[in-house]
Design an enzyme around this catalytic site. Structure first.
Site, PDB file in Angstrom:
ATOM      1  N   THR A  94      35.524   0.795  23.216  1.00  0.00           N
ATOM      2  CA  THR A  94      36.139   1.871  23.997  1.00  0.00           C
ATOM      3  C   THR A  94      35.089   2.773  24.631  1.00  0.00           C
ATOM      4  O   THR A  94      33.892   2.697  24.316  1.00  0.00           O
ATOM      5  CB  THR A  94      37.060   2.737  23.117  1.00  0.00           C
ATOM      6  OG1 THR A  94      36.252   3.458  22.188  1.00  0.00           O
ATOM      7  CG2 THR A  94      38.073   1.885  22.371  1.00  0.00           C
ATOM      8  N   CYS A  95      35.532   3.668  25.501  1.00  0.00           N
ATOM      9  CA  CYS A  95      34.643   4.571  26.230  1.00  0.00           C
ATOM     10  C   CYS A  95      34.338   5.835  25.445  1.00  0.00           C
ATOM     11  O   CYS A  95      34.015   6.872  26.029  1.00  0.00           O
ATOM     12  CB  CYS A  95      35.278   4.934  27.567  1.00  0.00           C
ATOM     13  SG  CYS A  95      35.599   3.482  28.574  1.00  0.00           S
ATOM     14  N   ASP A  96      34.482   5.792  24.121  1.00  0.00           N
ATOM     15  CA  ASP A  96      34.288   6.956  23.272  1.00  0.00           C
ATOM     16  C   ASP A  96      32.931   6.837  22.580  1.00  0.00           C
ATOM     17  O   ASP A  96      32.607   5.794  22.001  1.00  0.00           O
ATOM     18  CB  ASP A  96      35.407   6.987  22.234  1.00  0.00           C
ATOM     19  CG  ASP A  96      35.394   8.233  21.386  1.00  0.00           C
ATOM     20  OD1 ASP A  96      36.439   8.884  21.306  1.00  0.00           O
ATOM     21  OD2 ASP A  96      34.341   8.546  20.802  1.00  0.00           O
TER      22      ASP A  96
END
Ligand SMILES: *Cc1c(COP(=O)(O)O)cnc(C)c1O
Length: 388
Positions: A323-325
């Protein structure tokens, strides 16, 4: 084996190409773990802590084995009842309860509750008069991979007062107990906690609790050092109980969670990207913190990894989720090594992943679905089913 109640009606039959990632759950291994613990702790009722893996097939199997259940919410209550659990075998172990929780529990016939605060005792007295109540002691959780860090439990003095309050309010002040912290690697933690419970019992004299809740915490093998097996924990528990038995013989029960399901699960994922960044090799998988690997937070649990089909020389990696986290990095400090020829599309397997994975997955962070479970039934001729 059919689709269980409460499960999406559109669950697809298993095909050769199962989605990645997914959790492969082996029911025979759950049964084996349950029987191993039964044999190690004879005479001790086992209440499976549902949150470790609430899959309906797991609950149904444990109902059939005669297990009891430790639950924490109306959702878990419903799952247990759907699986065929008897209300008399259900114990509400969460000391943090809403009025609606207690009312639902009572309506369903649940009569056993854990508590650790005066306001919760008052709530139980009002909403579940006569209920069987056990007080949770705060005990040291040193040695636990995932400690509770003061979130739960009363001091010994407070526990004595809470049991007195419960008795005065018409509750059955039957028990004292504890949880030594999850993935507890030191069997002596149970000894210290049993001694603390015995001090509470001694203070209460003729009102000494007749039940002792040994909690969960029984560890399972992961990377990063040896783990005592259930026999080692059981031996420590037996010895500690024996030391007090001349004057206090409570009915013990335990609430194992991860120990019954962790080894039954293999999480299969896929490599998405391999990249060099600032001198380190980063391996990005299609599973991460938000699809079930929540216990990698703080690198508390370091799973054993397998890379089927890639057996060459291995080197250190940073292992990250998709994910983009920025928090979605599984391991940057742990010594994780993977084959140097690992490439996108390769499978990476997380072993011992049957506990606290599927139940922790988010519903759709970054559009990624929760971790699906593929249940491997015990008889090979039956087909499996994919369930969310
Ligand atoms: C989570 C929990 C358990 C199970 O703990 P494990 O470490 O998985 O064995 C038992 N009792 C209570 C009250 C819990 O909250």
């Amino acid at each position: 084996m059919g689709v269980e109640p409460g499960i999406r009606a559109d669950a697809r039959p298993v095909t050769a190409d199962r989605p990645s990632p997914h959790l492969d759950l082996d029911l025979a291994a759950v049964r084996h773990a349950y029987r191993t613990m039964r044999n190690a702790l004879p005479g001790i009722e086992l209440c499976y802590a549902v949150k470790a893996n609430p899959h309906p097939a797991v609950l149904a199997l444990l109902v059939a084995e005669g297990a009891s259940f430790d639950l924490a919410s109306i959702g878990e209550l419903d799952l247990c009842l759907l699986a065929g659990a008897r209300p008399a075998g259900l114990s509400w172990g969460n000391p943090v309860k809403k009025i609606t929780d207690v009312r639902a529990a009572r309506a369903a016939g649940v009569t056993r509750f854990t508590t650790d605060a005066p306001a919760d005792v008052a709530l139980l007295a009002r909403e579940a008069p006569g209920a069987v109540v056990g007080v949770r002691l705060a005990v040291g959780d040193d040695g636990a991979a995932t400690p509770f860090a003061g979130k739960f439990g009363a001091s010994e003095d407070e526990a004595v007062a809470l049991l007195g309050q419960a008795r005065a309010a018409g509750l059955d002040a039957a028990g004292v107990g504890f949880h030594v912290g999850s993935q507890q690697r030191d069997p002596q933690a149970w000894v210290r906690a049993i001694d603390a419970a015995a001090r509470v019992a001694a203070c209460l004299g003729e009102h000494a609790p007749r039940e002792l809740n040994l909690g969960g915490g029984f560890p399972t093998p992961h990377a990063g050092g040896p783990t005592p097996d259930v026999d080692a924990c059981a031996a420590a528990i037996r010895d500690a109980l024996a030391r007090h038995a001349a004057w206090w013989r409570p009915r013990p029960f335990a609430e194992p969670g991860r120990a019954l399901v962790a080894d039954a699960g293999v999480l299969r994922a896929e490599v998405v990207l391999v990249a060099e960044r600032a001198g380190r090799r980063w391996v990005y998988l299609d599973v991460g913190r938000y699809q079930g690997l929540a216990e990698t937070e703080g690198e508390m649990i370091v799973y054993r990894l397998r890379t089927p089909g890639r057996g060459g020389e291995a080197g250190p990696v940073v292992l990250a989720g998709p994910t983009c986290d920025g928090d979605d990095v599984l391991y940057r400090h742990a010594d994780v090594r993977l084959p140097l020829d690992l490439a996108p599309g390769d499978v990476v397997e997380f072993l011992g992943a049957g506990a606290y994975t599927s139940s922790y997955a988010s519903v759709g962070f970054n559009g990624l679905p929760p971790l699906p479970t593929h249940v491997r039934p015990e008889t090979p001729e039956e087909g499996g089913i994919d369930l969310h």
